[in-house]
Design a protein around this motif. Structure first.
Motif, PDB file in Angstrom:
ATOM      1  N   PRO A   1      95.257 113.619  56.038  1.00 16.45           N
ATOM      2  CA  PRO A   1      94.093 113.093  56.273  1.00 16.45           C
ATOM      3  C   PRO A   1      92.906 113.179  55.110  1.00 16.45           C
ATOM      4  O   PRO A   1      92.376 112.319  54.799  1.00 16.45           O
ATOM      5  CB  PRO A   1      93.489 113.437  57.600  1.00 16.45           C
TER       6      PRO A   1
ATOM      7  N   GLU B   1     105.483 116.762  56.508  1.00 16.14           N
ATOM      8  CA  GLU B   1     106.152 115.731  55.719  1.00 16.14           C
ATOM      9  C   GLU B   1     106.326 116.258  54.144  1.00 16.14           C
ATOM     10  O   GLU B   1     107.592 115.865  53.895  1.00 16.14           O
ATOM     11  CB  GLU B   1     105.166 114.480  55.571  1.00 16.14           C
TER      12      GLU B   1
ATOM     13  N   LEU C   1     102.168 110.519  53.096  1.00 15.43           N
ATOM     14  CA  LEU C   1     102.174 111.791  53.827  1.00 15.43           C
ATOM     15  C   LEU C   1     101.472 112.215  54.839  1.00 15.43           C
ATOM     16  O   LEU C   1     101.569 113.266  55.461  1.00 15.43           O
ATOM     17  CB  LEU C   1     101.954 112.855  52.652  1.00 15.43           C
ATOM     18  N   GLY C   2     100.847 111.455  55.195  1.00 11.64           N
ATOM     19  CA  GLY C   2      99.622 111.730  56.338  1.00 11.64           C
ATOM     20  C   GLY C   2      98.711 112.763  56.399  1.00 11.64           C
ATOM     21  O   GLY C   2      98.508 113.217  57.484  1.00 11.64           O
TER      22      GLY C   2
END
Lengths: 125, 539
Positions: free
Chosen positions: B12, B74, B9-10
């Motif tokens: 962080p 996302e 999902l990116g």
């Protein structure tokens, strides 16, 4: 015609490079970044401060910034942003681009052709 | 798992959507409160400071939403995909449930029908055990003019019987009885002296015995466990594999059948069924996608349609006839299916083949090819028995064949072929080529083809079209005749020896050389095509 004393509008894409520049030497929260931009521009550049946050989140997601919650000097909890390695690389690229662009704009505005034309030779004599 | 999600999902720091929303709120609120604090410290009253903070910041709701969109982009997309998938799965589940329900309903109906049949069958097969009144019930349920077939058959039920009865063999074929290893009991509806119950076995039927089934009879088939008399480990139930032509079963006709072949042209499969050696329809009907090809074909037999080599996208009669070794122009093709029959004119044999499976196909040919025309004789000698494969079965032609057989082929005088011996009334040979004689013989396990009397040496000069060229001759021989059955390896051993009518020494060419040659064979030549080990011809 708008009054000439109104602050100039930010050029598209300059917000990111200003945020990166401001964070180059220190980590700051959003409010601190806004104050730094205001101060460094001699209060000539004002931004709608809320617009900082989508940019900060976007850059954090791209890995150019890292964020963490800390308490500030007044003891309040704030989210501080700092440059990452990618952010530093991006800043260098953006600064170089900005120098080129601003120089070119300046030459157009001042009508100057004093600067020598680029050397078109392919090698040494 | 969290790390995987983070990577996909990116996000962080792996925060949940709720944590992200809360962080954004806290961040925005902090910023607004800092501006307010700064303004109040500069002397603004609180209301004024709050209004100014809102002005400088912009609409907090807009920026919260923008931040949330950036942070959860996302995940939002994934949620939409999930929703679409969920809808698709729900639709599929609904369709499956409906299909299952309708399938269950059909199954229930089928089971109900089956149980009715089984009930009737039980009444039939268990005559000795069931009460007489139950059997009477089954009989009473029979339609008028029908007999009931039950037991080990694929299609138990009532079958219409003609007034004068029906062969039990035919009835069992219709009812889907096993090919072998079964007993049959035929019980009349009202047994009287002289019309007692009869029994017979599959073996009886294979040996030609048969019984008539009358209206109202009960026919019970009882399967027996299969035995393997040879003690071989091969299982007899294994289906035969088709040969290179797609033929499952080779047919062999007795000499009597062969003699009748010409007269059988216009008759249907019943004659073949009765007369073909070792052939019964029982061996056909339980195999789908098979047809029986008979008539003027080199390879009569049962063909598996799926194995017949196709030239186009759909199987045509032309494909099937080619597999069966028909090289001549087809005059017509008859097919006799269980439910429908028809005649396919020559022009339509190249269209898609639309015949019922298990049909019997009878080919009639025109035979315009001079080498295989009706004035030629093609003999095939299989282990001492001569079998004509073309359609010359007249007694005169047979007599000529016999006479020629008694002689060395090199002694055959020109013009003494069967045509000369027995020309049709009012018709003479239409060309010198019509006198050709081709014979084939197995010698020492190898096929030998004799060809002689190419043309009457006294005939007027032949036109180029009437001349036969070596390559053309071998091409024609290779097409569809029994010659096609010769393995390629044996062909390469063959030699073509040409004796010209005048003088010169014989020319000997290998099969390949002759096949590629465009040279005309001199009229009146005697030609021998033989395997290499045949003794050289004396001149």
């Amino acid at each position: 015609m708008p009054p000439t004393s109104s602050p100039p509008e930010l050029l598209q894409g300059t917000l990111d490079v200003m945020i990166l520049s401001v964070l180059q030497s220190q980590s700051l929260h959003g409010y601190g970044i806004a104050r730094q931009i205001e101060a460094r521009s001699g209060r000539l550049l004002t931004i709608e401060e809320g617009s900082l946050y989508p940019a900060l989140h976007r850059m954090t997601k791209r890995g150019e910034l890292a964020a963490e919650w800390r308490t500030n000097d007044t003891g309040r909890r704030a989210r501080f942003y700092r440059l990452t390695t990618d952010g530093k690389r991006r800043l260098a690229e953006q600064v170089s681009l900005w120098d080129t662009l601003s120089g070119a704009v300046s030459r157009v505005v001042h009508g100057s052709s004093r600067q020598a034309a680029p050397d078109a030779r392919l090698g040494w004599e | 798992m969290r790390a995987v999600l983070r990577a996909i999902l990116g996000d962080p720091d792996g925060r949940t959507p709720e944590e992200i929303t809360r962080d954004i709120d806290d961040e925005v609120n902090f910023h607004l409160s800092e501006i307010e604090r700064e303004l109040r410290e500069s002397g603004r009253d609180p209301d004024n400071a709050r209004a100014e903070a809102r002005r400088r910041f912009g609409d907090p709701a807009v920026y919260r939403r923008a931040c949330r969109d950036v942070a959860l982009k996302e995940r939002i997309m994934l949620q939409r995909i999930n929703l679409a998938l969920l809808v698709a799965v729900m639709i599929a589940l609904g369709a499956t449930a409906w299909q299952s329900w309708s399938s269950q309903r059909r199954t229930a109906e089928a089971v109900e029908r089956l149980s009715e049949r089984i009930g009737a069958l039980g009444a039939t097969s268990g005559v000795a055990r069931e009460p007489a009144e139950q059997r009477s019930t089954t009989m009473a349920a029979l339609p008028e003019g029908a007999a009931f077939v039950g037991g080990s058959v694929g299609r138990p039920g009532a079958y219409a019987i003609p007034h004068d009865g029906l062969s039990v063999r035919r009835l069992l074929v219709m009812a889907g009885a096993p090919e072998r290893d079964f007993d049959v009991r035929i019980e009349p509806s009202s047994p009287v002296i002289g019309n007692e119950p009869r029994t017979m076995t599959a073996q009886d039927m294979a040996e030609g015995r048969d019984h008539l089934v009358n209206r109202g009879d009960l026919v019970t088939v009882t399967a027996r466990p299969r035995t393997n008399p040879g003690g071989s480990s091969a299982t007899p139930s294994q289906p035969p594999k088709p040969d290179a032509h797609g033929r499952l079963t080779e047919l062999s006709f007795s000499p009597q059948v062969l003699a009748r072949l010409a007269s059988l042209k216009d008759e249907c499969f019943a004659r073949y069924e009765a007369a073909a050696t070792g052939l019964s329809l029982d061996s056909l009907v339980f195999r789908s996608e098979t047809v029986l090809v008979v008539g003027e074909v080199a390879r009569p037999g049962i063909y598996h349609l799926g194995s017949v080599k196709q030239r186009g996208s759909k199987l045509t009669f032309a494909d099937l006839l080619s597999a069966a070794g028909v090289s001549q122009r087809v005059q017509s093709v008859e097919y006799h299916g269980r439910k429908r029959t028809g005649v396919i004119p020559a022009a339509e044999t190249f269209g898609p083949m639309d015949v019922p499976a298990d049909a019997i196909i009878l080919a009639k040919v025109d035979a315009p090819d001079p080498l295989f025309n009706t004035d030629s004789i093609i003999l095939f000698n299989n282990e001492g028995e001569w079998r004509p494969l073309a359609n010359l079965f007249s007694p005169e032609a047979q007599a000529t064949i016999e006479r020629l057989r008694a002689q060395d082929w090199r002694q055959w005088p020109h013009g003494t072929g069967p045509v000369a011996a027995a020309p049709a009334a009012g018709e003479g040979p239409n060309s010198p080529i019509a006198r050709d004689v081709v014979t084939l013989r197995i010698q020492g396990g190898r096929l030998v083809i004799f060809l002689t009397s190419f043309a009457d040496r006294d005939a007027p000069a032949l036109t180029p079209k009437q001349l036969i060229r070596m390559g053309d001759l071998l091409t024609r021989l290779s097409l569809g005749s029994p010659f096609a059955a010769i393995p390629q390896s044996s062909r390469s051993e063959m030699r073509l020896t040409i004796h010209a009518p005048q003088g010169s020494s014989p020319r000997v060419l290998s099969f390949d050389e002759a096949s590629a040659s465009d040279e005309a064979i001199p009229p009146g030549s005697s030609v021998l095509l033989a395997t290499q080990d045949l003794a050289p011809l004396p001149r």
